[in-house]
Design an enzyme around this catalytic site. Structure first.
Site, PDB file in Angstrom:
ATOM      1  N   SER A 140       0.847  -1.196   0.000  1.00 44.22           N
ATOM      2  CA  SER A 140       0.000   0.000   0.000  1.00 44.22           C
ATOM      3  C   SER A 140       0.877   1.238   0.000  1.00 44.22           C
ATOM      4  CB  SER A 140      -0.898   0.009   1.244  1.00 44.22           C
ATOM      5  OG  SER A 140      -1.519   1.262   1.419  1.00 44.22           O
ATOM      6  N   TYR A 152      -1.229  -0.501  10.181  1.00 44.41           N
ATOM      7  CA  TYR A 152      -1.566  -0.906   8.818  1.00 44.41           C
ATOM      8  C   TYR A 152      -0.375  -0.686   7.885  1.00 44.41           C
ATOM      9  CZ  TYR A 152      -3.569  -1.041   4.172  1.00 44.41           C
ATOM     10  OH  TYR A 152      -3.801  -1.335   2.838  1.00 44.41           O
TER      11      TYR A 152
END
Length: 248
Positions: A140, A152
């Site tokens: 990501s 994350y």
């Protein structure tokens, strides 16, 4: 001769787009995910080239289920696309006290969701991965610029050295291992109901091409990395975000 591709997170979003793209190119597809109904619907949409294995890749047992299904269905495989994942940081149980206990829960959950799902899939399928095979992991933009919670972005960043190590380990067999790091992608379940119009406008405004990404964008890049023509591209972390990181 048709190849066989295993796609985790293959029931929706990027995973489904990857599976559809590879199937359209003539590959046989094994979809993997936790929700059997969703996988069955995706397999029906793709057509006769697709089958599925409902398994929880956060566990070793789930990886064993996938290995057994792939071994019975295909014998050997050619492509692993580990697209399962998400962000657990917004799902911390409300009864946990604020502070390090909540951080610990989020980190553990995101490592299981984004790292172990990939590790279990890849390590479980290594014994049946053909020479000249392809491994694609999914990171990501958060791995480069942070994610607000730390957990994350950190969990996605952990996939980068893993791919490099896989490339070194398997490269002599012609197997490549790469990571795709998308920016803002619409038409997925990732944001749930949390995406506001203000945030959407901000994320699109960070791009150079003035538009959000789509699952099809990422699927096209995945299909190329999974192709025979990409045999000299390995141990790379490739961003697809419309210039958003540079434009931040």
């Amino acid at each position: 001769m048709a190849r066989t591709a295993v796609v985790s997170g293959g029931g929706t979003g990027i995973g489904l787009a990857v599976a559809e793209r590879l199937a359209a190119q003539g590959d046989d597809i094994i979809l993997v995910g936790r929700r059997e109904t969703v996988l069955a619907e995706a397999a029906e949409k793709i057509g006769e080239r697709a089958t599925f294995a409902a398994a929880d890749l956060e566990t070793v047992e789930g990886a064993v289920q996938v290995l057994q299904h792939a071994s019975e269905r295909a014998g050997r495989i050619d492509v692993i696309a580990a697209a399962a994942g998400g962000n657990a940081a917004g799902k911390v149980p409300e009864d946990l006290p604020k502070g390090f206990e909540r951080a610990s829960w989020a980190w553990g959950a995101n490592l299981r969701l984004n790292v172990m799902t990939a590790v279990h899939l890849v390590e479980g399928l290594k014994p049946i991965l053909n020479d000249d095979g392809r491994i694609v992991l999914f990171s990501s933009i958060a791995a480069f610029r942070g994610s607000g919670s730390g957990s994350y972005g950190g969990s996605k960043a952990a996939l980068h050295p893993y791919a490099i190590d896989l490339s070194a380990e398997l490269g002599a067999r012609g197997i490549t291992a790469n990571v795709i790091a998308p920016g803002y992608i619409e038409d997925t379940e990732f944001f749930g109901t949390s995406m506001t119009e203000e945030r959407r406008t901000m994320l699109i405004g960070q791009t150079h091409n003035g538009r959000p990404g789509s699952p099809a964008d990422t699927a096209a890049l995945t299909a190329w990395l999974a192709s025979p023509e990409a045999g000299h591209v390995t141990a790379q972390i490739i961003q697809t975000n419309g210039g958003a990181l540079a434009g931040r």
